[in-house]
Design a protein around this motif. Structure first.
Motif, PDB file in Angstrom:
ATOM      1  N   ASP A 187       0.855  -1.182   0.000  1.00  0.00           N
ATOM      2  CA  ASP A 187       0.000   0.000   0.000  1.00  0.00           C
ATOM      3  C   ASP A 187       0.895   1.237   0.000  1.00  0.00           C
ATOM      4  O   ASP A 187       1.691   1.415  -0.902  1.00  0.00           O
ATOM      5  N   ALA A 188       0.829   2.052   1.008  1.00  0.00           N
ATOM      6  CA  ALA A 188       1.636   3.276   1.036  1.00  0.00           C
ATOM      7  C   ALA A 188       2.790   3.177   2.029  1.00  0.00           C
ATOM      8  O   ALA A 188       3.396   4.194   2.386  1.00  0.00           O
ATOM      9  N   THR A 189       3.131   1.975   2.454  1.00  0.00           N
ATOM     10  CA  THR A 189       4.153   1.776   3.488  1.00  0.00           C
ATOM     11  C   THR A 189       5.312   0.944   2.966  1.00  0.00           C
ATOM     12  O   THR A 189       5.110  -0.094   2.325  1.00  0.00           O
ATOM     13  N   ARG A 190       6.520   1.378   3.253  1.00  0.00           N
ATOM     14  CA  ARG A 190       7.719   0.600   2.953  1.00  0.00           C
ATOM     15  C   ARG A 190       8.185  -0.087   4.240  1.00  0.00           C
ATOM     16  O   ARG A 190       8.417   0.583   5.255  1.00  0.00           O
ATOM     17  N   VAL A 191       8.296  -1.401   4.195  1.00  0.00           N
ATOM     18  CA  VAL A 191       8.679  -2.190   5.367  1.00  0.00           C
ATOM     19  C   VAL A 191      10.110  -2.692   5.202  1.00  0.00           C
ATOM     20  O   VAL A 191      10.418  -3.388   4.230  1.00  0.00           O
ATOM     21  N   LEU A 192      10.973  -2.331   6.155  1.00  0.00           N
ATOM     22  CA  LEU A 192      12.355  -2.795   6.186  1.00  0.00           C
ATOM     23  C   LEU A 192      12.445  -3.867   7.267  1.00  0.00           C
ATOM     24  O   LEU A 192      12.266  -3.576   8.457  1.00  0.00           O
ATOM     25  N   THR A 193      12.712  -5.098   6.851  1.00  0.00           N
ATOM     26  CA  THR A 193      12.768  -6.208   7.798  1.00  0.00           C
ATOM     27  C   THR A 193      14.176  -6.766   7.881  1.00  0.00           C
ATOM     28  O   THR A 193      14.712  -7.288   6.892  1.00  0.00           O
ATOM     29  N   GLU A 216       4.283   7.908  -3.327  1.00  0.00           N
ATOM     30  CA  GLU A 216       3.448   6.744  -3.009  1.00  0.00           C
ATOM     31  C   GLU A 216       3.819   6.110  -1.674  1.00  0.00           C
ATOM     32  O   GLU A 216       3.039   5.359  -1.106  1.00  0.00           O
ATOM     33  N   ILE A 217       5.026   6.413  -1.195  1.00  0.00           N
ATOM     34  CA  ILE A 217       5.454   5.911   0.117  1.00  0.00           C
ATOM     35  C   ILE A 217       5.154   6.980   1.150  1.00  0.00           C
ATOM     36  O   ILE A 217       5.751   8.054   1.157  1.00  0.00           O
ATOM     37  N   ARG A 218       4.228   6.693   2.034  1.00  0.00           N
ATOM     38  CA  ARG A 218       3.788   7.673   3.041  1.00  0.00           C
ATOM     39  C   ARG A 218       4.368   7.397   4.426  1.00  0.00           C
ATOM     40  O   ARG A 218       4.343   8.260   5.294  1.00  0.00           O
ATOM     41  N   CYS A 219       4.864   6.169   4.633  1.00  0.00           N
ATOM     42  CA  CYS A 219       5.324   5.770   5.962  1.00  0.00           C
ATOM     43  C   CYS A 219       6.341   4.635   5.815  1.00  0.00           C
ATOM     44  O   CYS A 219       6.324   3.898   4.821  1.00  0.00           O
ATOM     45  N   LEU A 220       7.233   4.503   6.799  1.00  0.00           N
ATOM     46  CA  LEU A 220       8.212   3.421   6.837  1.00  0.00           C
ATOM     47  C   LEU A 220       8.039   2.616   8.118  1.00  0.00           C
ATOM     48  O   LEU A 220       7.674   3.165   9.163  1.00  0.00           O
ATOM     49  N   ILE A 221       8.304   1.325   8.022  1.00  0.00           N
ATOM     50  CA  ILE A 221       8.341   0.461   9.206  1.00  0.00           C
ATOM     51  C   ILE A 221       9.708  -0.209   9.252  1.00  0.00           C
ATOM     52  O   ILE A 221      10.196  -0.707   8.233  1.00  0.00           O
ATOM     53  N   ILE A 222      10.335  -0.214  10.422  1.00  0.00           N
ATOM     54  CA  ILE A 222      11.567  -0.972  10.641  1.00  0.00           C
ATOM     55  C   ILE A 222      11.265  -2.057  11.658  1.00  0.00           C
ATOM     56  O   ILE A 222      10.773  -1.775  12.754  1.00  0.00           O
ATOM     57  N   THR A 223      11.545  -3.308  11.300  1.00  0.00           N
ATOM     58  CA  THR A 223      11.240  -4.436  12.174  1.00  0.00           C
ATOM     59  C   THR A 223      12.322  -5.505  12.052  1.00  0.00           C
ATOM     60  O   THR A 223      13.046  -5.560  11.051  1.00  0.00           O
ATOM     61  N   GLY A 224      12.424  -6.323  13.075  1.00  0.00           N
ATOM     62  CA  GLY A 224      13.326  -7.472  13.024  1.00  0.00           C
ATOM     63  C   GLY A 224      12.557  -8.769  12.983  1.00  0.00           C
ATOM     64  O   GLY A 224      13.137  -9.842  13.087  1.00  0.00           O
ATOM     65  N   GLY A 225      11.235  -8.659  12.835  1.00  0.00           N
ATOM     66  CA  GLY A 225      10.406  -9.857  12.884  1.00  0.00           C
ATOM     67  C   GLY A 225      10.152 -10.264  14.324  1.00  0.00           C
ATOM     68  O   GLY A 225      10.357  -9.491  15.262  1.00  0.00           O
ATOM     69  N   SER A 226       9.697 -11.492  14.505  1.00  0.00           N
ATOM     70  CA  SER A 226       9.348 -11.973  15.846  1.00  0.00           C
ATOM     71  C   SER A 226      10.574 -12.498  16.589  1.00  0.00           C
ATOM     72  O   SER A 226      11.409 -13.187  16.017  1.00  0.00           O
ATOM     73  N   GLY A 227      10.685 -12.129  17.855  1.00  0.00           N
ATOM     74  CA  GLY A 227      11.694 -12.706  18.733  1.00  0.00           C
ATOM     75  C   GLY A 227      12.962 -11.920  18.918  1.00  0.00           C
ATOM     76  O   GLY A 227      13.633 -12.054  19.943  1.00  0.00           O
ATOM     77  N   VAL A 228      13.335 -11.088  17.952  1.00  0.00           N
ATOM     78  CA  VAL A 228      14.559 -10.287  18.075  1.00  0.00           C
ATOM     79  C   VAL A 228      14.452  -9.067  17.169  1.00  0.00           C
ATOM     80  O   VAL A 228      13.894  -9.156  16.070  1.00  0.00           O
ATOM     81  N   PHE A 229      14.959  -7.944  17.638  1.00  0.00           N
ATOM     82  CA  PHE A 229      15.043  -6.755  16.788  1.00  0.00           C
ATOM     83  C   PHE A 229      16.426  -6.744  16.159  1.00  0.00           C
ATOM     84  O   PHE A 229      16.589  -7.069  15.002  1.00  0.00           O
ATOM     85  N   THR A 230      17.453  -6.416  16.932  1.00  0.00           N
ATOM     86  CA  THR A 230      18.824  -6.563  16.450  1.00  0.00           C
ATOM     87  C   THR A 230      19.806  -6.552  17.618  1.00  0.00           C
ATOM     88  O   THR A 230      19.612  -5.835  18.600  1.00  0.00           O
ATOM     89  N   ALA A 231      20.868  -7.346  17.456  1.00  0.00           N
ATOM     90  CA  ALA A 231      21.947  -7.377  18.447  1.00  0.00           C
ATOM     91  C   ALA A 231      22.935  -6.239  18.232  1.00  0.00           C
ATOM     92  O   ALA A 231      23.979  -6.193  18.883  1.00  0.00           O
ATOM     93  N   GLY A 232      22.611  -5.319  17.318  1.00  0.00           N
ATOM     94  CA  GLY A 232      23.485  -4.184  17.067  1.00  0.00           C
ATOM     95  C   GLY A 232      24.491  -4.483  15.975  1.00  0.00           C
ATOM     96  O   GLY A 232      24.247  -5.301  15.086  1.00  0.00           O
ATOM     97  N   ASN A 233      25.637  -3.814  16.026  1.00  0.00           N
ATOM     98  CA  ASN A 233      26.674  -4.034  15.028  1.00  0.00           C
ATOM     99  C   ASN A 233      27.178  -5.470  15.061  1.00  0.00           C
ATOM    100  O   ASN A 233      27.366  -6.046  16.132  1.00  0.00           O
ATOM    101  N   ASP A 234      27.417  -6.034  13.882  1.00  0.00           N
ATOM    102  CA  ASP A 234      28.183  -7.271  13.795  1.00  0.00           C
ATOM    103  C   ASP A 234      29.626  -6.883  14.097  1.00  0.00           C
ATOM    104  O   ASP A 234      30.304  -6.265  13.272  1.00  0.00           O
ATOM    105  N   LEU A 235      30.099  -7.220  15.286  1.00  0.00           N
ATOM    106  CA  LEU A 235      31.382  -6.685  15.743  1.00  0.00           C
ATOM    107  C   LEU A 235      32.565  -7.169  14.904  1.00  0.00           C
ATOM    108  O   LEU A 235      33.519  -6.423  14.683  1.00  0.00           O
TER     109      LEU A 235
END
Length: 253
Positions: A11-17, A47-66
């Motif tokens: 729709d009008a949302t860009r999802v970054l997973t 056409e893009i009115r909103c963005l979503i940033i998600t990691g899916g279920s169970g984890v968002f992110t552990a941060g930088n890959d060290l």
């Protein structure tokens, strides 16, 4: 786009997973480049009115890959400010579209600091937020030294950024950087509902109001540059070198 980042327009949302479950969605330089591209190319797309940033279920992110982070930082001849992580932070700072974050599980380092560039944050009851920069001999990044005290108050920001205290979902809501706490596994679905609500609003009025509410981009990029310079210096410090050596030694055990 890297295979570790899935970008979809619905729709009008860009999802970054973020999709690197075997590494708890730890972010590589390729993922930073892909996220920057996804955000930047949305700016002039009406056409893009909103963005979503998600990691899916169970984890968002552990941060930088060290491992990736240290290898690139030591190999680059240029300043730390030219890194892919800084480019991503610039993309966040200069973004003009509302961003909704869906946090289910851990949000470490930049996984927490990026949330202060978002406009609406949902967290699961199992979400935790931590910024352990000091434990690695480093300093805050992402303009967090500017945004976190403004949002949370100085004392909470000190506990998080300097002492590395872990913040629970409910504490984050009380501190003002999480809007709603939901059941595990439901953050992304709820984020899509919020995005639909935002997309139904008059786009120009949303953009103008958001600009009035937010810290000016030039203030953010100035602080990002300041932090980035100090971060680069700290990467070469005895404290940071010892901390990274200890980290990788523990990882091998």
């Amino acid at each position: 786009m890297t295979g570790h980042l899935i970008v979809t327009d619905e729709d009008a949302t860009r999802v970054l997973t973020l999709r690197r479950p075997e590494k708890k969605n730890a972010i590589t330089h390729g993922m930073y480049r892909a996220m920057s591209e996804a955000i930047d190319t949305a700016q002039n797309n009406p056409e893009i009115r909103c963005l979503i940033i998600t990691g899916g279920s169970g984890v968002f992110t552990a941060g930088n890959d060290l491992e990736d982070f240290v290898a690139t930082a030591t190999a680059e001849a240029g300043p730390f400010g030219a890194s892919d992580a800084i480019r991503f932070l610039y993309s966040l700072a200069q973004n003009t579209k509302p961003i909704v974050a869906a946090v289910d599980g851990i949000a470490v380092g930049i996984g927490t600091t990026l949330l202060f560039h978002c406009d609406y944050v949902l967290a699961s009851t199992t979400a935790t937020f931590s910024t352990p920069f000091i434990h690695l001999g480093l300093v805050p990044e992402g303009a967090s030294s500017l945004l976190m005290p403004r949002t949370m108050g100085y004392h909470r920001a000190f506990a998080a950024l300097v002492m590395g205290r872990v913040v629970t979902a409910e504490e984050a809501r009380e501190a003002g950087f999480v809007n709603v706490v939901v059941a595990p596994g439901h953050t992304e679905a709820e984020a899509r509902k919020v995005a639909r609500e935002i997309c139904a609003l008059p786009a120009e009025a949303v953009a103008i109001s958001r600009k009035l509410l937010r810290t000016p981009p030039e203030d953010l990029t100035r602080r990002i540059d300041q932090e980035g310079h100090l971060f680069g210096e700290r990467m070469k410090s005895k404290e940071a070198i010892a901390a990274f050596q200890a980290f990788f030694k523990r990882k091998k055990v």
